[in-house]
Write an enzyme that holds these catalytic residues in place. Structure first.
Site, mmCIF file in Angstrom:
data_model
loop_
_atom_site.group_PDB
_atom_site.id
_atom_site.type_symbol
_atom_site.label_atom_id
_atom_site.label_comp_id
_atom_site.label_asym_id
_atom_site.label_seq_id
_atom_site.Cartn_x
_atom_site.Cartn_y
_atom_site.Cartn_z
ATOM 1 N N LYS A 78 18.408 -19.542 -12.474
ATOM 2 C CA LYS A 78 17.689 -20.417 -11.541
ATOM 3 C C LYS A 78 18.722 -21.296 -10.843
ATOM 4 C CE LYS A 78 13.782 -23.727 -11.524
ATOM 5 N NZ LYS A 78 12.789 -24.415 -12.381
ATOM 6 N N SER A 86 8.029 -23.939 -10.993
ATOM 7 C CA SER A 86 9.081 -23.889 -9.999
ATOM 8 C C SER A 86 10.069 -22.740 -10.175
ATOM 9 C CB SER A 86 9.852 -25.212 -10.022
ATOM 10 O OG SER A 86 10.533 -25.361 -11.259
ATOM 11 N N SER A 89 7.085 -24.981 -15.544
ATOM 12 C CA SER A 89 7.829 -24.208 -14.553
ATOM 13 C C SER A 89 8.438 -22.899 -15.047
ATOM 14 C CB SER A 89 8.945 -25.064 -13.947
ATOM 15 O OG SER A 89 8.398 -25.979 -13.021
#
Lengths: 486, 482
Positions: A76, A151, A175
């Site tokens: 990420k 997210s 997330s």
């Protein structure tokens, strides 16, 4: 090769069926061909990946390859990577090339893992749909009209699409688990303090936790073993030893006590999601587990408490993005205040600004007691709810999200977006671990079962999730999308 | 109207740790800009603070040194504000749960009276960087070497009633931190600086007046002058029918005045909240007890011991305990010579005089305590007389010999106490001074005391200063007095 789990790929590397370089090139090729359809990567580091793969192959030839050696994965884009842009999905950090590696990045590299690149995300990890990214929304490979969740939407979509066998995500209020559910993959949020936060760009420091996103619980166990552990650079990481998370995967579930929080099956839960979750729970009963209803009485306070605490911490954490030392700087500032105002106005998107404003407000003189202090009291009550529940049951189960993946652009109202995290947010406030596993489909969109355990019960969660995946095949389903259609 | 001055001090002491409070970067002074700022000090995305244990130990030592309560738990908070030399956009400090609770400091006033000043608390925090506004052609330079340097902020109660008391308090704090070795106390390098809160009220009034806070005063003298100016300003203001506004002021040493920086209305809302990156600091009793057991004797105890056990005057005890190097030097001299009063006289007299003349600190003294102690010992055992001792001291100072004994030997300064030898010299002087002898013997007995000086001088000269002056005097009287 992209249909295999990380565990299967590891076995293939060990058996010499293929090299890390071949594996890496295969995934790089898929990213190049297919990612334009789903936009799951912000930066692809092909050359570094190939060099790491060659190095991993050399290590293997020398005979000292660990379990992760040569396995590709994605990060990420809020894990700092030396020499590679770390954007956090924000214009603010579009030009930021980190001079250091996050602890998790270091650990994975030391284990011989190969980073394919940096995945898309909601800006500064603030969002539940991956629509707040400066680099554009990510699309759900199961249905390109749907969001992947957020997210960690890029990580989830890339794993689901077979562009990487696994990825690291982060989870502040759901997330990892919500996008895992939306994309039909397995995602684990470890206990707060289980993995180091050093080098993870902070959103809400007391809630943030990195974790694995992969195709199976077994894959998550493999990854967690590599990233967990105390980091002297993170005072909130715990010194507790790291068990072999794969050792208990096959423990039988007979006698397992499952609690179903009544509050997780009430108003707002999509009936089809409920059907899928209850079906999953019947699978557990067939494996010898007992099920009982349980109450987490302060559940309805979790979202309000979270939206005081997380923005408060964020408003302070994001102050360092001021245009002075790194990140976006406005053109021709007239003075320091102008530099601050315009750099931040231009660098941050609207959801980030909204949370900075909320956090600044709740920490202000005259509001601090009513908001921040009260929210911390609520947080203790929520934590106590879970501690009380785990006196009676071993794990809790429920939906990971109230609905399946929604359409891109469907959730315009911030409040309805915040409600997406209704089943995940309390877990971060309590600091306990949670895992989301694929539990079926609603139409063509996946849905997930969330399993929660006491602090540091990751081994048990992985065991419970793995046994489900031995009895079901939801996690083995693959989307067909983009040019694969033809 | 008679006005009473009320003063409270916030003293910032830079702790003498090797590395910064939350990072491993060095705290050494004077390095090239931004060479001692690591990723953590720069506030790069993703970095985290790790508390320096030695900063905690030093803060606790200070707390124990002022008999303060040491709370079991202290918590770091973030103080949020934007400034170019504050990399994270917040300063990590301790707002609600400081590491050192209430304590007190004894100050000594001019007439050797003492007064106790209460310390409200002391808390740990990180320093900011420095903004350099000159030499950058309309821009500002930022040096982050200082960012993250550990500070202990010591907050007094408003217990001081004059500039002199404030300076005495500041000196007492300085002595305590340097005695403990928790700070070098170097004010010129910014290791110690203070914010001074000043208000006035009509004498006899219980309620405090409105205060002004004078920021960042960095010398004892400036503290005194800033307060003097500020008190005058406030008196004039009130006597002219005006009122004092609560504000932050800056002392300008060049103009010798304080100027307004910002008023209360313009003050920041710092939005303090507990820093989620740092765990609460929990100090168990064993840890605090251990630190207590390692505390050195502190200035107040030393002063009392010098006065009571060593029999020094209050003044001498005060001066010799005022700084740790001075006290250690004195005690070393005393150890060697075995005479506290003689040692005190020499350290405060000949040594301090020479140090002052050459503007040296006692640490830089060319004469070591061992050397001075041996010299004083030779005075005490009458190997040399006082006059010769000064010669020996000068020789030691100038590096003409390694020890007092060697110099005494080389210069032949050993005191002559052999009566026969002195008598021989006296006889010779008398023989050579018939006129003076006659005058002396004709003089009124009352006047002879003065007149004998001539003969003493001649005998001392003949002995090249080595004759014992008391013996010379006595023997001369025997020989000359009719």
């Amino acid at each position: 090769m992209h249909d295999k789990t990380l565990t299967e790929l590891a076995a293939g590397l060990t058996a010499g069926d293929f090299s890390s370089r071949e594996l890496t090139d295969h995934f790089l090729g898929r990213i190049e061909r297919l990612d334009s359809e789903i936009n799951s990567f912000i930066t692809v580091t092909a050359e570094q990946a190939q060099a790491s793969a060659d190095a991993a192959d050399a290590t293997r030839r020398q005979g000292d390859a660990g379990p992760l050696n040569g396995l590709p994965l994605a990060l990420k884009d809020l894990f700092c990577t030396q020499g590679v842009r770390t954007s956090c999905g924000s214009r603010m950090l579009d030009n930021f090339v980190s001079p250091y590696d996050a602890t998790l990045v270091e650990k994975l590299a030391a284990a011989g893992a190969v980073s394919l690149g940096k995945t898309n995300m909601d800006e500064f990890a603030m969002g539940s749909s991956n629509e707040s990214s400066y680099y554009g929304p990510v699309k759900n490979p199961w249905d390109l009209a749907a969001v992947p969740g957020g997210s960690s939407g890029g990580s989830a979509a890339a794993v689901a699409a077979g562009l990487t066998p696994a990825a690291l995500g982060t989870d502040t209020g759901g997330s990892i688990r919500q996008p895992a559910a939306f994309c039909g993959i397995t995602g684990l949020k470890p206990t707060y303090g289980r993995v180091s936060r050093y080098g993870m760009v902070a959103y809400a420091s007391s809630l943030d936790q990195g974790g694995p996103m992969a195709r199976s619980a077994e894959d998550c166990a493999l990854l967690l073993g590599a990233i967990a552990g105390h980091d002297p650079r993170d005072s909130t990481s715990v010194t507790r030893g790291v068990p072999d998370y794969r050792a208990e995967l096959n423990a039988p579930l007979a006698g397992l006590r499952i609690g179903l929080p009544r509050e997780y099956f009430g108003e707002g839960l999509d009936p089809d999601v409920e059907v899928a979750v209850r079906e999953a729970i019947r699978v557990y009963e067939s494996l010898g587990a007992s099920v009982q209803d349980i109450s987490l009485p302060h559940t309805n306070l979790a979202i309000p408490a979270y939206y005081v605490i997380a923005p408060a911490e964020a408003s302070s954490n994001l102050s360092r993005f001021d245009g002075v030392r790194f990140g976006h700087r406005c053109e021709n500032p007239s003075d320091l205040i102008d530099l601050y105002k315009r750099s931040r106005a231009e660098g941050f998107g609207s959801e980030v600004k909204r949370r900075i404003l909320m956090g600044t407000h709740t920490l202000s003189e005259g509001f601090f007691e009513a908001y921040y202090k009260k929210a911390q009291q609520v947080r203790r009550l929520i934590r106590q709810d879970f501690l009380d529940a785990f006196d009676e049951v071993d794990v809790l189960m429920g939906p990971a999200a109230p609905t399946p993946a929604f359409d891109l652009g469907a959730n315009k109202d911030p409040l309805s977006m915040y409600l997406q995290d209704i089943y995940t947010i309390a877990i971060n406030l309590a600091g306990i671990p949670g895992i989301s596993v694929p539990a079926g489909f609603i139409g063509q969109r996946p849905t997930g079962l969330q399993i929660l355990g006491p602090h540091f019960a990751e081994s048990q969660l992985l065991n419970v999730a793995h046994q489900f995946q031995q009895a079901t095949d939801w996690h083995l389903k693959r989307p067909v999308f983009g040019e694969e259609n033809s | 109207m008679q006005w009473e001055t009320v003063i409270g001090l916030e003293v910032h002491v830079q702790l003498a740790t090797q590395s910064k409070i939350f990072s491993g970067a060095s705290t050494a002074f004077g390095a090239a800009p931004n060479t001692q700022a690591c990723a953590v000090d720069l506030g790069l995305p993703g970095v985290l603070p790790v508390l320096n244990e030695s900063a905690v130990a030093m803060a606790v030592q200070f707390g124990l040194g002022i008999n303060a309560e040491i709370p079991e738990v202290s918590i770091f908070d973030r103080k949020n504000y934007f400034y170019a030399d504050l990399p994270k956009g917040y300063q990590t400090s301790q707002m609600y749960h400081p590491i050192v609770g209430p304590g007190e400091v004894e100050i000594v006033l001019g007439d050797d009276k003492t007064k106790r000043i209460r310390v409200h608390h002391a808390h740990l925090e990180e320093d900011a960087g420095k903004s350099l506004h000159e030499d950058y052609h309309g821009m500002s330079g930022i040096d982050l070497n200082r960012a993250g340097t550990p500070l202990l902020e010591i907050v007094s109660e408003p217990d001081m009633r004059s500039a002199a008391e404030a300076v005495a308090y500041l000196r007492a704090i300085h002595a305590i931190v340097t005695y403990l070795g928790v700070s070098d106390g170097n004010m010129a390098e910014g290791s110690m600086r203070c914010d001074v809160n000043v208000s006035i009220r009509p004498e006899g009034q219980a309620a405090f007046g409105t205060r002004a806070e004078i920021k960042n005063v960095n010398s004892f003298r400036f503290v005194e002058r800033a307060i003097a100016f500020e008190v005058e300003r406030q008196i004039e203001l009130l006597e002219d029918g005006g009122r004092v506004v609560q504000e932050t002021r800056l002392y300008d040493p060049e103009a010798d005045e304080t100027r307004s920086m910002r008023t209360k209305e313009e003050a920041n809302d710092y939005r303090y909240f507990p820093c989620p990156d740092l765990l609460p600091v929990v100090l168990d009793k064993a840890y605090v007890d251990h630190l207590r057991s390692t505390l050195p004797e502190l200035p107040a105890e030393k002063r009392a011991r010098f006065e009571n056990a060593l029999g020094l005057s209050a003044y001498d005890a005060g001066v010799l305990s005022s700084s740790r190097p001075m006290a250690e030097y004195f005690e070393a001299v005393k150890e060697v010579c075995g005479d506290a009063k003689l040692a005190a006289n020499w350290v405060q007299g000949e040594l301090s005089g020479q140090l002052n003349r050459e503007n040296l600190s006692i640490d830089d003294s060319p004469v070591t305590a061992q050397q001075l102690g041996e010299l004083v010992l030779r005075v005490k055992d009458e190997t040399i007389n006082g006059k010769a001792a000064k010669q020996v001291f000068a020789a030691l100072w100038n590096g003409e010999g390694d020890s007092a004994d060697a110099i005494i030997e080389a210069k032949g300064l050993k005191q002559v106490t052999d009566t026969g030898a002195i008598e021989a010299m006296i006889d010779q002087v008398i023989a050579e001074s018939p006129v003076q002898v006659a005058q002396y013997q004709d003089a009124d007995p009352d006047k002879r005391g003065k007149m004998i000086g001539y003969f003493v001088g001649q005998v001392m000269k003949a002995s090249r200063g080595t004759a014992n002056p008391q013996q010379v005097n006595a023997l001369l009287k025997q020989k000359l007095d009719p």
